[in-house]
Design a protein around this motif. Structure first.
Motif: not given
Ligand code: NAD
Ligand code: UGA
Length: 594
Positions: A291, A294, A356, A409
Motif C-alpha cells: 500500500f 511513491e 482512493l 487498477d
C-alpha cells in the motif's frame, strides 16, 4: 520473532521490490533475515548496486547504503536466489494489457506468470510464494496451478517429437550436437517454457571449470530411466553451447539461460534423487499487497496503516501466514498485521486504490462546479473533511490523479466486474477514470481560453512533470496530457522538474506523439535546469506538480522577466494567489475564481 534464519527473495527490483526489500532488511535482524532482490534488468540491478539508485525516494538511499552487502543483496542471478530462498515475494509489474482479450482493461499477468514458472523450474524445496504485486482476484489460484504443474519432472522425456511446434508460437531449437537437443518455445506471451524432459537426453561435460566431473566415477554412475544418463560419451561443452546459440534478448534470454544452469546443477547433484526431492516440493501462496505511495514509500513501509496477509485456511496456509506475520512483527505492531482469506486480500488492494481514486475524482468533480458557481473547492474540501466520517485526507483537488496504479487498477476492477456480468458496477468505477480525464480537459480548455484561444508561437512554462512531488516517476502523469495538448496548439513548452531527467521527458513526449509529429514536438520542447530559466520570457506558468520548491520561488523576479500579461495556472492549489495577484499576475486555479 523467527526461530531460525530465513532467506528471502524478491523477484522484481522496481519501486515496490526495491523499497520494501530494503526496509525489510533494515528492520529485521541481520543474522536472521537475508534479503536478495533480483531483476532481469542488468541496468536496474547495477544501479541498485551503485551510488545512483534507479528510483528516488526520500530516506531510501540511507537504508540501502546501510544494509547493502550485509543482509541486502541485488542481483540478476535469479536461479541461485530462488534456489536459496524460503520465502519469495513476487513484485513484478502488472500493467494493463495492450492487446488481445481484455486489452485496455485487464491486467497483463505475463511477468507474474513468468516469475511463477521460473520458481517452479528452479525450486528443489518447499517455499512460500507471496504475491506482492497488485493482481486480479484469484490470481493466487493461477500461480498455484502453474507452480504445481511445472515442477521439474525428470521422468518425462525430451524427445523432439514430444515438443510439437505450436503453429502460433515461435519455435527455436538449439542443436549443439546430436545428443544435445534442447527445445524451447516462446508463446505469444514469451513465457511458456514447457517442462523439459531428459530421457534420451545426454549432457556430457568435459569442461575443466566443472572440475572434470566426467572423470569422477560417481558421476558416471548410470542413472535409472528417470534420471540423466551419461552413457553416451560424446562430449558437449555446456558453456560454449550456451554462448554459441542465438537467444532472444532480455527476459527470454535470462529464462532460457537458466535452463542450462539448471541442467548443470542436476548433473552436479550426481546420484541424488532430485525427482523425489522435487515432487515433495510444496508451494504455499500468500497475498500480501503493498500500500505504499511513491514519494513517501519509506515512511509508509516503516509505519504502515496495516499489513494484509491473505492465505488459504488450511494447515499449511495458516502456517505460512504465521511465518510472514512473525517477519513483519519485527517492526510492525501486531494489531496492524491482519490475516484474511486470499481472495479478500487480493480484492482489498484493488478496492483500496479504487476508493482512493474515487475520492480524488469526487473532489475534482466538485471543483469543476466550484469554478462555475463561484465557490472555493479548498473551503468545500475543508468543510467536508471536518466530518470525521469523511476525513480530511486525500481531498485535494488537482489536475487529475496520475501514477502507475490508480488507472490500471480501476480498469482491472472494471474488467473483473464485466467478466462477472456486473455492468452497472463496472460503469460505476469507470466513471472515476472518466472524471479524471474530464478534469484534465477542463483545465486545458481554460488555459486556451484565457490565452485568447491561440497558443501559436506563445511560450508556456510547465512547473513539474512527475505525477506527484518527491518522485521522479512520470507514469500517467497529468503533466504529460497537458504538455501534449499544448504542443498540439503549437505552443513552445519550457519544462522544469527538480527530479525528472531530460531523457525521461523526451521519452514521454515521444511515446505520446504521432510519429510524423514527433520531431516537431521535440523541437518545440525545451527542458530547463531551473524554474527561473523556464519562466524567462514566457507567457504563462502552469503548475503541474506540487513540488515544495515552487512555493518558495521569487515570483516578483519571475514576473519581471515574463511576457505581459503574465498568467499563472495553479493546477495544484499550492501558491498564494492573492500575493501573485498583487505582483501583477493573472491567476487561474483549479476549483475557484480568483
Ligand atoms: P516496476 O515496473 O517499477 O518494477 C517491476 C520490476 O520487475 C522491473 O524492474 C522489471 O524488470 C522486473 N521484472 C519483470 N519481470 C521479471 C521477472 N520475470 N524476473 C525478474 N524481474 C522481473 O513496478 P512497481 O511500480 O514496483 O510495481 C510492481 C507491482 O506492485 C505492480 O503490480 C504494482 O501495481 C504494485 N504496486 C506498485 C506501487 C507503486 O507505488 N509503484 C505501490 C503498490 C503496489
Ligand atoms: C497510490 C496509493 O496511494 C497507494 O496506497 C498505493 O499503494 C499505490 O497507489 C499503488 O498501488 O501503486 P501513488 O500512486 O504512489 O499511491 O500516489 P498517491 O499519493 O496516491 O497519488 C496518486 C495521484 O493522485 C497523484 O497524481 C496525486 O497528485 C493525486 N492526488 C492525491 C490528488 O490529486 N489529490 C489528492 O488529494 C491526493
Amino acid at each position: 520473532p523467527l526461530e531460525t534464519p530465513i532467506n528471502i527473495c524478491f523477484i522484481g527490483a522496481g519501486y515496490v521490490g526495491g523499497t520494501s526489500s530494503a526496509v525489510m532488511a533494515y528492520k529485521c535482524p541481520e543474522n536472521m533475515v537475508k534479503v536478495t532482490v533480483c531483476d532481469i534488468s542488468h541496468e536496474k540491478i547495477n544501479a541498485w548496486n551503485s551510488d545512483k539508485l534507479p528510483i528516488y525516494e526520500p530516506g531510501l538511499e540511507d537504508i540501502v547504503k546501510k544494509q547493502r552487502g550485509k543482509n541486502l543483496f541485488f542481483t540478476t542471478d535469479l536461479n541461485s536466489s530462488i534456489d536459496a530462498s524460503d520465502i519469495i515475494f513476487i513484485s513484478v509489474g502488472t500493467p494493463t494489457k495492450k492487446k488481445g482479450f481484455g486489452a485496455g482493461q485487464a491486467a497483463d499477468l505475463k511477468y507474474v506468470e513468468c516469475a511463477a514458472r521460473k520458481i517452479a523450474q528452479i525450486s528443489k524445496n518447499s517455499k512460500i510464494i507471496v504475491e506482492k504485486s497488485t493482481v486480479p482476484c484469484r490470481t493466487a489460484e493461477h500461480i498455484r496451478t502453474i507452480l504445481d504443474s511445472n515442477k521439474l519432472s525428470h521422468k518425462q522425456t525430451l524427445s523432439p517429437k514430444n515438443h510439437s511446434k505450436n503453429n502460433n508460437n515461435i519455435s527455436n531449437s538449439i542443436n549443439k550436437s546430436n545428443n544435445f537437443n534442447y527445445y524451447y518455445y516462446n508463446s505469444e506471451l514469451n513465457i511458456k517454457n514447457e517442462d523439459f524432459n531428459v530421457n534420451n537426453f545426454n549432457i556430457n561435460y568435459h569442461n575443466d571449470n566443472i572440475n572434470n566431473i566426467n572423470n569422477n566415477d560417481d558421476y558416471n554412475n548410470s542413472m535409472d530411466s528417470s534420471s540423466i544418463s551419461n552413457n553416451d560419451s560424446t562430449l558437449t561443452d555446456i558453456d560454449s553451447c550456451s554462448e554459441s546459440n542465438t537467444f532472444y534478448q532480455g527476459q527470454e534470454q535470462e529464462l532460457n539461460k537458466s535452463i542450462f544452469d539448471d541442467l548443470l546443477e542436476i548433473k552436479l547433484k550426481k546420484n541424488r534423487n532430485i525427482e523425489n526431492e522435487k515432487s515433495s516440493c510444496h508451494f504455499e501462496i500468500l497475498s500480501n499487497p503493498e500500500f505504499l505511495s511513491e514519494g513517501t514509500a519509506i515512511n509508509d513501509l516503516l509505519y504502515p496503516d496495516r499489513v494484509l496477509i491473505g492465505g488459504l485456511q488450511t494447515k499449511e496456509g495458516i502456517k505460512a501466514q504465521n511465518l510472514l506475520y512473525q517477519l513483519y512483527s519485527y517492526w510492525i505492531p501486531k494489531e496492524k498485521i491482519i490475516t484474511m482469506s486470499l481472495w479478500s486480500s487480493e480484492l482489498s488492494k484493488l478496492a483500496a486504490n479504487a476508493l482512493l481514486a474515487q475520492r480524488i475524482s469526487s473532489i475534482n468533480a466538485l471543483s469543476a462546479l466550484c469554478e462555475e458557481v463561484g465557490a472555493d473547492i479548498q473551503e468545500v474540501s475543508y468543510a467536508c473533511g471536518l466530518d470525521t466520517r469523511i476525513g480530511s485526507k486525500f481531498l485535494n483537488a488537482s489536475i487529475g490523479f496520475g501514477g502507475s496504479c490508480f488507472k490500471k487498477d480501476i480498469l482491472n476492477l472494471v474488467y473483473l466486474c464485466n467478466v462477472f456480468k456486473l455492468p452497472e458496477v463496472a460503469d460505476y468505477w469507470m466513471q472515476v477514470i472518466k472524471m479524471n480525464e474530464y478534469r484534465k480537459t477542463k483545465f486545458i480548455k481554460n488555459i486556451l481560453n484565457r490565452l485568447f484561444n491561440t497558443l501559436s508561437g506563445k511560450s508556456i512554462t510547465v512547473f513539474g512533470f512527475s505525477f506527484k512531488k518527491n518522485t521522479k516517476d512520470t507514469r500517467e502523469s497529468a503533466a504529460i496530457t497537458i504538455v501534449m495538448a499544448l504542443l498540439q496548439e503549437n505552443a513552445i513548452i519550457k519544462i522544469y522538474d527538480p527530479k525528472v531527467t531530460k531523457e525521461q521527458i523526451y521519452y514521454d513526449i515521444k511515446e505520446n506523439s504521432d510519429p510524423q509529429e514527433f520531431n516537431e514536438n521535440i523541437s518545440n520542447t525545451i527542458i530547463c535546469d531551473s524554474a527561473y530559466d523556464a519562466a524567462h520570457k514566457s507567457d504563462a506558468i502552469i503548475i503541474c506538480t506540487e513540488w515544495d520548491e515552487f512555493t518558495t520561488l521569487n515570483y516578483q523576479n519571475i514576473y519581471n522577466n515574463m511576457n505581459k500579461p503574465a498568467f499563472i495556472f495553479d493546477g495544484r492549489l499550492i501558491l498564494n494567489h492573492n500575493k501573485l495577484k498583487k505582483i501583477g499576475f493573472i491567476v487561474e486555479a483549479i476549483g475557484k475564481k480568483i
